[in-house]
Design an enzyme around this catalytic site. Structure first.
Site, short mmCIF file in Angstrom:
data_model
loop_
_atom_site.label_atom_id
_atom_site.label_comp_id
_atom_site.label_asym_id
_atom_site.label_seq_id
_atom_site.Cartn_x
_atom_site.Cartn_y
_atom_site.Cartn_z
N ARG A 92 0.83 -1.21 0.00
CA ARG A 92 0.00 0.00 0.00
C ARG A 92 0.86 1.26 0.00
NH1 ARG A 92 -4.33 2.97 3.62
NH2 ARG A 92 -5.83 3.40 1.97
N HIS B 45 0.37 4.10 -2.77
CA HIS B 45 0.01 5.49 -2.43
C HIS B 45 1.12 6.48 -2.76
CE1 HIS B 45 -3.83 5.29 0.23
NE2 HIS B 45 -3.90 4.47 -0.79
N TRP C 280 -10.36 -8.75 3.13
CA TRP C 280 -11.12 -9.12 1.94
C TRP C 280 -11.15 -10.63 1.73
CZ3 TRP C 280 -7.90 -4.83 2.11
CH2 TRP C 280 -8.45 -3.60 1.77
FE1 DDH Z 1 -6.49 -0.22 -1.33
N1 DDH Z 1 -7.36 0.27 0.44
N2 DDH Z 1 -7.79 0.97 -2.32
N3 DDH Z 1 -5.50 -0.58 -3.08
N4 DDH Z 1 -5.13 -1.30 -0.31
C1 DDH Z 1 -7.02 -0.20 1.68
C2 DDH Z 1 -6.05 -1.13 1.96
C3 DDH Z 1 -5.17 -1.65 1.01
C4 DDH Z 1 -8.81 1.69 -1.76
C5 DDH Z 1 -9.05 1.87 -0.40
C6 DDH Z 1 -8.39 1.17 0.59
C7 DDH Z 1 -5.87 -0.12 -4.30
C8 DDH Z 1 -7.07 0.54 -4.61
C9 DDH Z 1 -7.93 1.06 -3.68
C10 DDH Z 1 -4.07 -1.98 -0.87
C11 DDH Z 1 -3.62 -1.88 -2.17
C12 DDH Z 1 -4.29 -1.21 -3.21
C13 DDH Z 1 -7.85 0.43 2.66
C14 DDH Z 1 -7.77 0.20 4.16
C15 DDH Z 1 -8.71 1.27 2.00
C16 DDH Z 1 -9.79 2.14 2.61
C17 DDH Z 1 -6.71 1.10 4.82
C18 DDH Z 1 -6.68 0.91 6.31
O1 DDH Z 1 -7.75 1.05 6.93
O2 DDH Z 1 -5.58 0.64 6.87
C19 DDH Z 1 -9.64 2.27 -2.80
C20 DDH Z 1 -10.84 3.16 -2.56
C21 DDH Z 1 -9.11 1.86 -4.00
C22 DDH Z 1 -9.64 2.12 -5.36
O3 DDH Z 1 -9.04 1.64 -6.36
C23 DDH Z 1 -10.75 2.74 -5.61
C24 DDH Z 1 -4.84 -0.40 -5.26
C25 DDH Z 1 -4.90 0.01 -6.74
C26 DDH Z 1 -3.84 -1.08 -4.58
C27 DDH Z 1 -2.54 -1.59 -5.09
O4 DDH Z 1 -1.67 -1.93 -4.36
C28 DDH Z 1 -2.28 -1.67 -6.55
C29 DDH Z 1 -3.47 -2.83 0.13
C30 DDH Z 1 -2.30 -3.79 -0.11
C31 DDH Z 1 -4.16 -2.63 1.30
C32 DDH Z 1 -3.94 -3.29 2.67
C33 DDH Z 1 -3.09 -2.43 3.56
C34 DDH Z 1 -2.87 -3.04 4.93
O5 DDH Z 1 -2.45 -2.27 5.82
O6 DDH Z 1 -3.10 -4.22 5.14
#
Ligand code: DDH
Length: 296
Positions: free
Chosen positions: A43, A47, A187
Protein backbone atom coordinates in the site's frame (compact mmCIF):
# COMPACT_ATOMS: atom_id res chain seq x y z
CA UNK A 1 26.15 4.06 15.29
CA UNK A 2 28.55 3.10 12.53
CA UNK A 3 26.20 2.58 9.56
CA UNK A 4 28.38 -0.06 7.99
CA UNK A 5 28.13 -2.09 11.18
CA UNK A 6 24.35 -1.72 11.63
CA UNK A 7 23.14 -5.26 11.16
CA UNK A 8 26.60 -6.14 9.98
CA UNK A 9 25.49 -6.14 6.37
CA UNK A 10 26.01 -2.84 4.62
CA UNK A 11 25.96 -2.97 0.84
CA UNK A 12 27.60 -1.29 -2.12
CA UNK A 13 25.66 1.52 -3.82
CA UNK A 14 23.54 -0.08 -6.52
CA UNK A 15 23.26 -3.49 -4.89
CA UNK A 16 19.47 -3.66 -5.07
CA UNK A 17 19.52 -7.41 -4.52
CA UNK A 18 20.91 -6.75 -1.04
CA UNK A 19 18.05 -4.31 -0.39
CA UNK A 20 15.49 -6.86 -1.60
CA UNK A 21 16.97 -9.38 0.80
CA UNK A 22 16.70 -6.97 3.73
CA UNK A 23 13.05 -6.31 2.83
CA UNK A 24 12.30 -10.04 2.68
CA UNK A 25 13.96 -10.45 6.08
CA UNK A 26 11.60 -7.95 7.71
CA UNK A 27 8.33 -9.24 6.23
CA UNK A 28 7.62 -11.64 9.05
CA UNK A 29 6.14 -9.56 11.90
CA UNK A 30 4.36 -11.91 14.33
CA UNK A 31 2.84 -9.08 16.39
CA UNK A 32 1.57 -6.99 13.49
CA UNK A 33 -1.82 -7.51 11.80
CA UNK A 34 -1.84 -10.93 10.09
CA UNK A 35 1.83 -11.54 10.86
CA UNK A 36 3.34 -9.76 7.87
CA UNK A 37 4.52 -6.27 6.96
CA UNK A 38 3.95 -7.19 3.30
CA UNK A 39 0.47 -5.77 2.68
CA UNK A 40 1.14 -2.36 4.18
CA UNK A 41 4.40 -2.13 2.20
CA UNK A 42 2.42 -2.75 -0.99
CA UNK A 43 0.00 0.00 0.00
CA UNK A 44 2.89 2.38 0.68
CA UNK A 45 4.28 1.78 -2.81
CA UNK A 46 0.83 2.30 -4.36
CA UNK A 47 0.01 5.49 -2.43
CA UNK A 48 3.46 6.92 -3.12
CA UNK A 49 2.72 6.59 -6.85
CA UNK A 50 -1.06 6.99 -7.03
CA UNK A 51 -0.96 10.80 -6.74
CA UNK A 52 0.15 11.08 -10.36
CA UNK A 53 -1.72 13.42 -12.70
CA UNK A 54 -1.07 12.98 -16.42
CA UNK A 55 -2.37 16.43 -17.31
CA UNK A 56 0.03 18.42 -15.11
CA UNK A 57 2.72 15.71 -14.90
CA UNK A 58 2.81 16.08 -11.10
CA UNK A 59 2.76 13.53 -8.27
CA UNK A 60 4.00 9.94 -8.54
CA UNK A 61 6.56 7.90 -6.63
CA UNK A 62 9.51 10.15 -7.48
CA UNK A 63 10.38 12.43 -4.56
CA UNK A 64 9.03 10.32 -1.66
CA UNK A 65 6.75 13.16 -0.66
CA UNK A 66 5.13 11.18 2.14
CA UNK A 67 8.14 12.03 4.32
CA UNK A 68 6.53 15.48 4.63
CA UNK A 69 3.44 16.27 6.66
CA UNK A 70 1.49 17.73 3.73
CA UNK A 71 1.45 14.30 2.03
CA UNK A 72 2.28 11.90 4.87
CA UNK A 73 -0.43 13.45 7.04
CA UNK A 74 -3.13 13.16 4.35
CA UNK A 75 -5.94 11.15 5.99
CA UNK A 76 -5.82 8.88 2.90
CA UNK A 77 -2.32 7.85 4.01
CA UNK A 78 -3.24 7.03 7.62
CA UNK A 79 -1.47 3.85 8.73
CA UNK A 80 1.33 4.09 6.19
CA UNK A 81 3.66 5.46 8.86
CA UNK A 82 3.86 1.79 9.95
CA UNK A 83 5.22 0.84 6.55
CA UNK A 84 7.75 3.66 6.59
CA UNK A 85 8.90 2.65 10.08
CA UNK A 86 9.31 -0.99 9.01
CA UNK A 87 11.67 0.24 6.30
CA UNK A 88 13.83 2.52 8.45
CA UNK A 89 16.29 -0.27 9.43
CA UNK A 90 16.62 -1.13 5.72
CA UNK A 91 17.43 2.48 4.92
CA UNK A 92 20.05 2.46 7.70
CA UNK A 93 21.55 -0.73 6.31
CA UNK A 94 21.64 0.63 2.77
CA UNK A 95 21.91 4.41 3.24
CA UNK A 96 22.72 4.98 -0.44
CA UNK A 97 19.20 4.07 -1.61
CA UNK A 98 16.66 6.90 -1.92
CA UNK A 99 13.37 6.61 -0.05
CA UNK A 100 11.45 6.79 -3.33
CA UNK A 101 13.38 3.79 -4.69
CA UNK A 102 13.14 1.97 -1.36
CA UNK A 103 9.36 2.32 -1.01
CA UNK A 104 8.66 1.16 -4.56
CA UNK A 105 11.22 -1.67 -4.44
CA UNK A 106 9.82 -2.85 -1.09
CA UNK A 107 6.33 -3.00 -2.63
CA UNK A 108 7.32 -5.14 -5.60
CA UNK A 109 9.53 -7.32 -3.39
CA UNK A 110 6.65 -7.92 -0.96
CA UNK A 111 4.25 -8.82 -3.79
CA UNK A 112 6.64 -11.48 -5.07
CA UNK A 113 7.46 -12.78 -1.57
CA UNK A 114 3.74 -13.22 -0.83
CA UNK A 115 3.32 -15.48 -3.87
CA UNK A 116 2.48 -12.80 -6.40
CA UNK A 117 4.07 -12.12 -9.77
CA UNK A 118 7.49 -10.64 -10.38
CA UNK A 119 6.98 -6.96 -11.14
CA UNK A 120 9.68 -5.29 -13.17
CA UNK A 121 11.20 -2.35 -11.32
CA UNK A 122 13.82 0.21 -12.23
CA UNK A 123 15.87 2.40 -9.87
CA UNK A 124 16.94 6.02 -10.10
CA UNK A 125 14.24 7.99 -8.26
CA UNK A 126 15.43 10.89 -6.17
CA UNK A 127 13.92 12.39 -3.02
CA UNK A 128 12.48 15.92 -2.76
CA UNK A 129 14.68 18.17 -0.66
CA UNK A 130 11.68 20.10 0.70
CA UNK A 131 7.88 20.07 0.53
CA UNK A 132 7.43 22.61 -2.26
CA UNK A 133 6.77 20.01 -5.00
CA UNK A 134 4.13 17.92 -3.22
CA UNK A 135 0.89 17.07 -5.02
CA UNK A 136 -2.29 18.41 -3.39
CA UNK A 137 -4.25 16.11 -1.09
CA UNK A 138 -7.37 14.42 -2.40
CA UNK A 139 -5.86 12.60 -5.39
CA UNK A 140 -6.15 9.08 -3.92
CA UNK A 141 -9.42 7.17 -4.27
CA UNK A 142 -12.26 7.47 -1.76
CA UNK A 143 -13.60 4.02 -0.86
CA UNK A 144 -17.11 5.31 -0.13
CA UNK A 145 -17.68 6.22 -3.78
CA UNK A 146 -18.61 4.42 -7.01
CA UNK A 147 -17.47 3.62 -10.55
CA UNK A 148 -17.45 7.22 -11.82
CA UNK A 149 -15.07 8.29 -9.06
CA UNK A 150 -12.81 5.27 -9.58
CA UNK A 151 -12.57 6.10 -13.30
CA UNK A 152 -11.90 9.79 -12.64
CA UNK A 153 -9.02 8.95 -10.28
CA UNK A 154 -7.37 6.22 -12.37
CA UNK A 155 -7.90 7.84 -15.77
CA UNK A 156 -6.13 10.88 -14.26
CA UNK A 157 -3.13 8.59 -13.68
CA UNK A 158 -3.37 7.29 -17.25
CA UNK A 159 -4.95 3.88 -16.61
CA UNK A 160 -7.84 2.23 -18.45
CA UNK A 161 -10.68 0.03 -17.17
CA UNK A 162 -8.85 -3.27 -17.52
CA UNK A 163 -5.82 -1.93 -15.64
CA UNK A 164 -8.08 -0.50 -12.92
CA UNK A 165 -9.64 -3.91 -12.24
CA UNK A 166 -6.25 -5.65 -12.35
CA UNK A 167 -4.76 -3.20 -9.84
CA UNK A 168 -7.80 -3.55 -7.58
CA UNK A 169 -6.82 -7.20 -7.18
CA UNK A 170 -4.23 -5.97 -4.66
CA UNK A 171 -7.10 -6.17 -2.18
CA UNK A 172 -6.25 -9.87 -1.97
CA UNK A 173 -3.72 -8.50 0.49
CA UNK A 174 -4.04 -7.00 3.93
CA UNK A 175 -6.94 -5.45 5.70
CA UNK A 176 -8.82 -2.31 6.64
CA UNK A 177 -8.38 -0.76 10.07
CA UNK A 178 -11.25 1.32 11.46
CA UNK A 179 -8.69 3.63 13.07
CA UNK A 180 -7.08 4.40 9.71
CA UNK A 181 -9.91 4.55 7.21
CA UNK A 182 -13.15 3.90 9.10
CA UNK A 183 -13.43 0.53 7.32
CA UNK A 184 -12.71 -2.73 9.09
CA UNK A 185 -11.70 -6.28 8.18
CA UNK A 186 -10.00 -8.28 5.45
CA UNK A 187 -11.12 -9.12 1.94
CA UNK A 188 -9.92 -12.74 1.84
CA UNK A 189 -9.11 -15.50 4.30
CA UNK A 190 -5.39 -15.55 3.74
CA UNK A 191 -4.49 -11.88 3.37
CA UNK A 192 -0.75 -12.46 3.16
CA UNK A 193 -0.94 -14.74 0.12
CA UNK A 194 -1.33 -13.08 -3.26
CA UNK A 195 -4.01 -14.73 -5.41
CA UNK A 196 -7.18 -14.02 -7.40
CA UNK A 197 -9.37 -14.96 -4.46
CA UNK A 198 -10.64 -11.37 -4.15
CA UNK A 199 -12.26 -11.59 -7.60
CA UNK A 200 -13.72 -15.02 -6.86
CA UNK A 201 -15.26 -13.85 -3.60
CA UNK A 202 -16.66 -10.70 -5.22
CA UNK A 203 -18.70 -13.00 -7.48
CA UNK A 204 -19.40 -16.01 -5.28
CA UNK A 205 -20.50 -14.38 -2.03
CA UNK A 206 -23.62 -12.49 -1.17
CA UNK A 207 -22.47 -9.09 0.03
CA UNK A 208 -24.77 -7.24 2.38
CA UNK A 209 -24.46 -3.68 3.64
CA UNK A 210 -23.05 -3.22 7.07
CA UNK A 211 -22.21 -0.21 9.23
CA UNK A 212 -18.86 -0.30 11.02
CA UNK A 213 -19.72 0.36 14.67
CA UNK A 214 -16.52 2.33 15.46
CA UNK A 215 -16.84 4.76 12.58
CA UNK A 216 -20.32 4.61 11.09
CA UNK A 217 -18.76 3.80 7.71
CA UNK A 218 -20.84 1.76 5.29
CA UNK A 219 -19.16 -1.35 3.87
CA UNK A 220 -20.20 -4.81 2.70
CA UNK A 221 -19.96 -8.06 4.64
CA UNK A 222 -20.20 -11.78 4.04
CA UNK A 223 -19.43 -14.81 6.15
CA UNK A 224 -16.96 -17.23 4.60
CA UNK A 225 -18.77 -20.57 4.31
CA UNK A 226 -15.65 -22.60 5.12
CA UNK A 227 -13.99 -20.68 7.95
CA UNK A 228 -17.15 -18.87 9.17
CA UNK A 229 -15.03 -15.73 9.39
CA UNK A 230 -16.51 -12.41 8.34
CA UNK A 231 -14.99 -10.93 5.20
CA UNK A 232 -15.48 -7.44 3.80
CA UNK A 233 -15.68 -5.38 0.62
CA UNK A 234 -15.49 -1.62 0.22
CA UNK A 235 -18.18 0.23 -1.75
CA UNK A 236 -15.52 0.76 -4.46
CA UNK A 237 -14.85 -3.00 -4.57
CA UNK A 238 -18.55 -3.73 -5.05
CA UNK A 239 -18.67 -1.07 -7.80
CA UNK A 240 -16.37 -3.35 -9.84
CA UNK A 241 -19.22 -5.89 -10.01
CA UNK A 242 -22.13 -3.50 -10.61
CA UNK A 243 -20.44 -1.59 -13.44
CA UNK A 244 -20.79 -3.81 -16.54
CA UNK A 245 -17.44 -2.88 -18.10
CA UNK A 246 -15.51 -3.45 -14.85
CA UNK A 247 -17.50 -6.65 -14.18
CA UNK A 248 -16.23 -8.18 -17.43
CA UNK A 249 -12.68 -8.06 -16.11
CA UNK A 250 -13.67 -9.22 -12.62
CA UNK A 251 -15.10 -12.39 -14.21
CA UNK A 252 -12.02 -12.79 -16.41
CA UNK A 253 -9.60 -12.58 -13.46
CA UNK A 254 -11.79 -14.78 -11.23
CA UNK A 255 -11.49 -17.49 -13.87
CA UNK A 256 -7.88 -17.06 -14.90
CA UNK A 257 -5.31 -16.48 -12.18
CA UNK A 258 -2.37 -16.52 -14.59
CA UNK A 259 -3.95 -13.78 -16.69
CA UNK A 260 -4.59 -11.74 -13.55
CA UNK A 261 -0.96 -12.11 -12.45
CA UNK A 262 0.26 -11.06 -15.89
CA UNK A 263 -1.99 -7.99 -16.10
CA UNK A 264 -1.38 -7.03 -12.47
CA UNK A 265 2.37 -7.24 -12.93
CA UNK A 266 2.31 -4.97 -15.98
CA UNK A 267 -0.08 -2.44 -14.40
CA UNK A 268 1.82 -2.27 -11.10
CA UNK A 269 5.12 -1.76 -12.94
CA UNK A 270 3.47 1.10 -14.87
CA UNK A 271 2.16 2.56 -11.60
CA UNK A 272 5.66 2.59 -10.10
CA UNK A 273 6.99 4.47 -13.17
CA UNK A 274 4.31 7.19 -13.37
CA UNK A 275 5.92 10.61 -13.76
CA UNK A 276 9.44 9.25 -14.02
CA UNK A 277 11.31 10.37 -17.12
CA UNK A 278 14.26 8.32 -18.35
CA UNK A 279 16.84 8.78 -21.05
CA UNK A 280 17.77 6.10 -23.61
CA UNK A 281 19.99 4.37 -21.05
CA UNK A 282 17.17 4.30 -18.51
CA UNK A 283 18.64 7.01 -16.31
CA UNK A 284 16.06 9.16 -14.55
CA UNK A 285 16.13 12.69 -15.93
CA UNK A 286 13.63 14.40 -13.63
CA UNK A 287 15.44 17.50 -12.46
CA UNK A 288 13.07 18.75 -9.78
CA UNK A 289 14.45 16.53 -7.02
CA UNK A 290 17.46 16.34 -4.78
CA UNK A 291 20.80 16.19 -6.54
CA UNK A 292 23.30 13.58 -5.56
CA UNK A 293 20.90 10.77 -4.79
CA UNK A 294 21.96 7.40 -6.12
CA UNK A 295 21.77 7.21 -9.90
CA UNK A 296 22.00 4.01 -11.88
FE1 DDH B 1 -6.49 -0.22 -1.33
N1 DDH B 1 -7.36 0.27 0.44
N2 DDH B 1 -7.79 0.97 -2.32
N3 DDH B 1 -5.50 -0.58 -3.08
N4 DDH B 1 -5.13 -1.30 -0.31
C1 DDH B 1 -7.02 -0.20 1.68
C2 DDH B 1 -6.05 -1.13 1.96
C3 DDH B 1 -5.17 -1.65 1.01
C4 DDH B 1 -8.81 1.69 -1.76
C5 DDH B 1 -9.05 1.87 -0.40
C6 DDH B 1 -8.39 1.17 0.59
C7 DDH B 1 -5.87 -0.12 -4.30
C8 DDH B 1 -7.07 0.54 -4.61
C9 DDH B 1 -7.93 1.06 -3.68
C10 DDH B 1 -4.07 -1.98 -0.87
C11 DDH B 1 -3.62 -1.88 -2.17
C12 DDH B 1 -4.29 -1.21 -3.21
C13 DDH B 1 -7.85 0.43 2.66
C14 DDH B 1 -7.77 0.20 4.16
C15 DDH B 1 -8.71 1.27 2.00
C16 DDH B 1 -9.79 2.14 2.61
C17 DDH B 1 -6.71 1.10 4.82
C18 DDH B 1 -6.68 0.91 6.31
O1 DDH B 1 -7.75 1.05 6.93
O2 DDH B 1 -5.58 0.64 6.87
C19 DDH B 1 -9.64 2.27 -2.80
C20 DDH B 1 -10.84 3.16 -2.56
C21 DDH B 1 -9.11 1.86 -4.00
C22 DDH B 1 -9.64 2.12 -5.36
O3 DDH B 1 -9.04 1.64 -6.36
C23 DDH B 1 -10.75 2.74 -5.61
C24 DDH B 1 -4.84 -0.40 -5.26
C25 DDH B 1 -4.90 0.01 -6.74
C26 DDH B 1 -3.84 -1.08 -4.58
C27 DDH B 1 -2.54 -1.59 -5.09
O4 DDH B 1 -1.67 -1.93 -4.36
C28 DDH B 1 -2.28 -1.67 -6.55
C29 DDH B 1 -3.47 -2.83 0.13
C30 DDH B 1 -2.30 -3.79 -0.11
C31 DDH B 1 -4.16 -2.63 1.30
C32 DDH B 1 -3.94 -3.29 2.67
C33 DDH B 1 -3.09 -2.43 3.56
C34 DDH B 1 -2.87 -3.04 4.93
O5 DDH B 1 -2.45 -2.27 5.82
O6 DDH B 1 -3.10 -4.22 5.14
Amino acid sequence: VNQSQAGGQGSKPGDFEAVRKSVIDLLKQPDYDDGSAGPVLVRLAWHSAGTYDVETDTGGSNGAGMRYEAEGGDPANAGLQNARLFLEPVKRQHPWITYSDLWTLAGVTAIRAMGGPEVSWRPGRTDYVDDSKLPPRGRLPDAAQGAAHIRAVFYRMGFGDREIVALSGAHNLGRCHAGNSGFEGKWVNNPTRFSNQYFRLLLSEEWTEKTVPESGALQFASVDPVTEEELMMLPTDIALTTDPEFAKYVRMYAEDKALFFEDFSRAFAKLMELGIRRDAEGRVTNTDNEKGGYRS
